[in-house]
Design an enzyme around this catalytic site. Structure first.
Site, short mmCIF file in Angstrom:
data_model
loop_
_atom_site.label_atom_id
_atom_site.label_comp_id
_atom_site.label_asym_id
_atom_site.label_seq_id
_atom_site.Cartn_x
_atom_site.Cartn_y
_atom_site.Cartn_z
CB SER A 23 -2.78 5.76 -0.40
OG SER A 23 -3.74 6.48 0.32
N GLY A 24 -1.42 7.50 1.90
CA GLY A 24 -1.40 7.62 3.36
C GLY A 24 -0.09 7.23 4.01
CG ASN B 100 0.87 0.83 5.11
OD1 ASN B 100 0.75 1.57 6.08
ND2 ASN B 100 0.39 1.16 3.91
N GLY C 15 0.83 -1.21 0.00
CA GLY C 15 0.00 0.00 0.00
C GLY C 15 0.86 1.25 0.00
CG LEU D 29 -2.91 -7.00 -0.13
CD1 LEU D 29 -2.97 -5.94 0.96
CD2 LEU D 29 -1.93 -8.10 0.27
CB THR E 283 -8.43 -6.68 1.92
OG1 THR E 283 -9.51 -6.88 1.01
CG2 THR E 283 -7.43 -5.69 1.35
CE1 TYR F 53 -18.83 -6.44 7.17
CE2 TYR F 53 -20.51 -4.73 6.92
CZ TYR F 53 -19.19 -5.14 6.87
OH TYR F 53 -18.21 -4.23 6.50
#
Ligand SMILES: NC(=O)c1ccc[n+]([C@@H]2O[C@H](COP(=O)([O-])OP(=O)(O)OC[C@H]3O[C@@H](n4cnc5c(N)ncnc54)[C@H](OP(=O)(O)O)[C@@H]3O)[C@@H](O)[C@H]2O)c1
Length: 305
Positions: A42-43, A113, A39, A87, A134, A183
């Protein structure tokens, strides 16, 4: 910069809530080190890529597509290896493992991450709830596939979250991994982050007797793209109060980078870090039977895919 950092003391490592990834690596040379970050576009992953590269590490940066990985890697000046790793698609994760193996590099740290959070409605991949798939299963395939590439003193860092405390009472609901029996968005995210934590601690037990280590981190609460699935009202509130109460992205990336490279924690394994210091996780995160069960169930899931 947030207001909170002015009221938070630094911990025994000399770092704390307000420390940034640049600060926790100040004075360190990572020349000759190879670090994998999932990842990376981003971020927190993007900031980790930037700072690790700044300190001289070569970074294998994965993103859902090769274009995203390439674009993120092109932003830094150091040596990088962009790799596609979706993922939620086991074939993509396996292909990324094969590609990374082909590089023929010893990996000094793997920072797991990438992640998604609080999907408002149940989504599934291969019959499993998507956050579990994921955040946990994708990384399980990646890390177990790359163990032989990990240096003798290599480190695995899993991005968990304080939200692991929102996981169901059982820790992991093995009879509802599909989410079909019920859920709830934050419970499902919490379960996936509990899975990251349990996996990290089980890996640490499996590394015992070697110099390899495995740790999990809570990065803090940071306004990033992670909120994209969140209820829009909550997202708006986050946007308004964020600058006052949340960590910045450079602060948020500090703990994962610290756990991955700082010499002060060489040899520390099976721990949970927050604010670049050892922190306390939910008690059942240390339940070895639960960790082993998650590992064995994950193996069965991967074998079926
Ligand atoms: N931000 C916080 O407050 C906070 C708090 C606690 C824990 N964390 C954890 O910190 C980690 C980083 O989060 P962040 O805040 O930096 O979020 P972010 O900005 O949304 O970054 C998440 C990264 O994960 C990638 N990703 C999402 N789904 C993926 C998939 N199916 N396959 C491959 N990559 C995928 C995203 O790729 P795309 O951009 O292509 O979607 C992105 O690169 C996450 O594991 C999160 O759970 C964050």
């Amino acid at each position: 910069m947030s207001l909170i950092e002015h009221f938070m003391k630094k911990g025994p490592t000399g770092f704390g809530y307000g420390s940034t990834a640049e600060e926790v690596t100040a004075g360190l040379s990572l020349v000759g080190k190879t670090i994998l970050v999932t990842g990376c576009n981003s971020g927190l992953g993007q900031e980790a890529l930037r700072v690790l590269s700044l300190r001289g590490a070569q970074v294998i940066g994965t993103a859902r597509t090769l274009d995203k990985a390439k674009a993120a890697c092109a932003e830094v000046t150091g040596k990088t290896f962009p790799v596609a790793c979706e993922l939620a698609d086991p074939a993509s994760v396996k292909a990324s493992v094969a590609e990374i193996k082909k590089l023929g590099l010893k990996i000094d740290a793997i920072i797991c991450n990438a992640g998604i959070m609080a999907l408002p409605k149940l989504k599934q991949a291969y019959g499993l709830e998507l956050q579990f798939f994921t955040n946990h299963i994708g990384h399980f395939i990646l890390v177990t596939g790359l163990i032989d590439q990990l240096a003798e003193d290599g480190r695995v860092v899993m991005l968990s979250s304080s939200a692991h405390s929102m996981a169901p009472k059982a820790g992991i609901e093995f009879d509802n991994l599909s989410g079909a029996k019920g859920y709830r968005d934050w419970t499902a995210y919490g379960q996936s982050k509990m899975a990251n934590l349990l996996f990290s601690k089980e890996l640490a037990r499996r590394f015992k007797g070697s110099r390899r280590t495995s740790n999990a981190v809570h990065p803090g609460v940071i306004r990033t793209n992670l909120g994209r699935h969140m209820n829009p009202i909550m997202n708006r509130v986050f946007g308004l109060v964020g600058p006052l109460v949340l960590k910045s992205v450079p602060q948020g990336a500090a703990t994962e980078v610290f756990a991955a490279v700082h010499p002060a924690v060489a040899g520390v394994s099976g721990a949970y870090f927050a604010n670049s210091n050892i922190a306390k996780a939910r008690a059942d995160a240390d339940d070895a039977a639960l960790g082993r069960k998650l590992w064995e169930e994950s193996e069965k899931i991967v074998a079926r895919l």
